[in-house]
Design a protein around this motif. Structure first.
Motif, PDB file in Angstrom:
ATOM      1  N   GLN A  38       0.629  -0.821   0.117  1.00 14.60           N
ATOM      2  CA  GLN A  38      -0.028   0.242  -0.471  1.00 14.60           C
ATOM      3  C   GLN A  38       1.140   1.224  -0.457  1.00 14.60           C
ATOM      4  N   PRO A  39       0.762   2.032  -1.078  1.00 11.95           N
ATOM      5  CA  PRO A  39       2.130   3.004  -1.134  1.00 11.95           C
ATOM      6  C   PRO A  39       1.133   3.692  -0.605  1.00 11.95           C
ATOM      7  N   PRO A  40       2.387   5.446   0.335  1.00 11.92           N
ATOM      8  CA  PRO A  40       0.837   6.285   0.157  1.00 11.92           C
ATOM      9  C   PRO A  40       0.009   7.101  -0.266  1.00 11.92           C
ATOM     10  N   GLY A  41      -0.804   7.032  -0.049  1.00 13.12           N
ATOM     11  CA  GLY A  41      -2.733   7.764  -0.256  1.00 13.12           C
ATOM     12  C   GLY A  41      -2.974   6.870  -1.607  1.00 13.12           C
ATOM     13  N   LYS A  42      -2.546   5.040  -1.419  1.00 15.89           N
ATOM     14  CA  LYS A  42      -3.089   4.934  -2.076  1.00 15.89           C
ATOM     15  C   LYS A  42      -3.749   3.460  -1.734  1.00 15.89           C
ATOM     16  N   GLN A  43      -4.278   2.835  -2.629  1.00 22.58           N
ATOM     17  CA  GLN A  43      -5.075   1.597  -1.978  1.00 22.58           C
ATOM     18  C   GLN A  43      -3.453   0.503  -1.976  1.00 22.58           C
ATOM     19  N   ARG A  44      -3.697  -0.271  -1.323  1.00 17.59           N
ATOM     20  CA  ARG A  44      -4.131  -2.275  -1.047  1.00 17.59           C
ATOM     21  C   ARG A  44      -3.390  -2.658  -2.830  1.00 17.59           C
ATOM     22  N   GLU A  45      -2.871  -3.113  -2.851  1.00 20.57           N
ATOM     23  CA  GLU A  45      -2.282  -4.437  -4.159  1.00 20.57           C
ATOM     24  C   GLU A  45      -1.800  -4.785  -4.278  1.00 20.57           C
ATOM     25  N   LEU A  46      -2.498  -5.780  -4.964  1.00 16.99           N
ATOM     26  CA  LEU A  46      -1.206  -7.020  -4.941  1.00 16.99           C
ATOM     27  C   LEU A  46       0.468  -7.312  -5.601  1.00 16.99           C
ATOM     28  N   VAL A  47       1.298  -7.453  -5.279  1.00 18.52           N
ATOM     29  CA  VAL A  47       2.145  -7.446  -6.161  1.00 18.52           C
ATOM     30  C   VAL A  47       2.404  -8.418  -5.871  1.00 18.52           C
ATOM     31  N   ALA A  48       3.033  -9.849  -5.428  1.00 22.57           N
ATOM     32  CA  ALA A  48       2.989 -11.977  -5.813  1.00 22.57           C
ATOM     33  C   ALA A  48       2.089 -12.242  -5.126  1.00 22.57           C
TER      34      ALA A  48
END
Length: 119
Positions: A38-48
């Motif tokens: 989860q980058p600052p100010g963004k939504q959580r995202e799948l990495v791997a």
């Protein structure tokens, strides 16, 4: 059941880090394991994500730079991150689909570990 993530920190662009996440508690088995961020100010995202048999898939933004792996005997999933970029800065979370005698099969989250890529 708990997931404990570790290995984050501050690294310069182009550097490397290795994240670890270990599962503990009363566990029959672990199906898929994954890393999200989860980058600052963004939504959580799948990495791997990696299956119990070791088949892995990656987000396009990290393909070729990150490697997910797991040690089933140690109930641990790893994320080797190479050629890190400032845009990789985020809180990284591990996730595991865990089979336990108490809750059956459900997803669990680790507590998150901060990765900061900056010069």
């Amino acid at each position: 059941v708990q997931l404990q993530a570790s290995g984050g920190g501050l690294v310069q662009p182009g550097g490397s880090l290795r994240l670890s996440c270990v599962a503990s508690g009363s566990i029959y088995g672990i199906n898929t394991m994954a890393w999200y961020r989860q980058p600052p100010g963004k939504q959580r995202e799948l990495v791997a994500i990696i299956t119990s048999s070791g088949s892995a898939n990656y987000a396009g933004s990290v393909k070729g730079r990150f490697t997910i792996s797991r040690d089933n005997a140690k109930k641990t999933v790893y994320l080797q991150m190479n050629s890190l970029k400032p845009e990789d800065t985020a809180v990284y979370y591990c996730n595991g689909q865990i089979v336990s005698p108490v809750a059956g099969t459900r997803g669990y989250w680790g507590q998150g570990t901060q990765v900061t890529v900056s010069s």
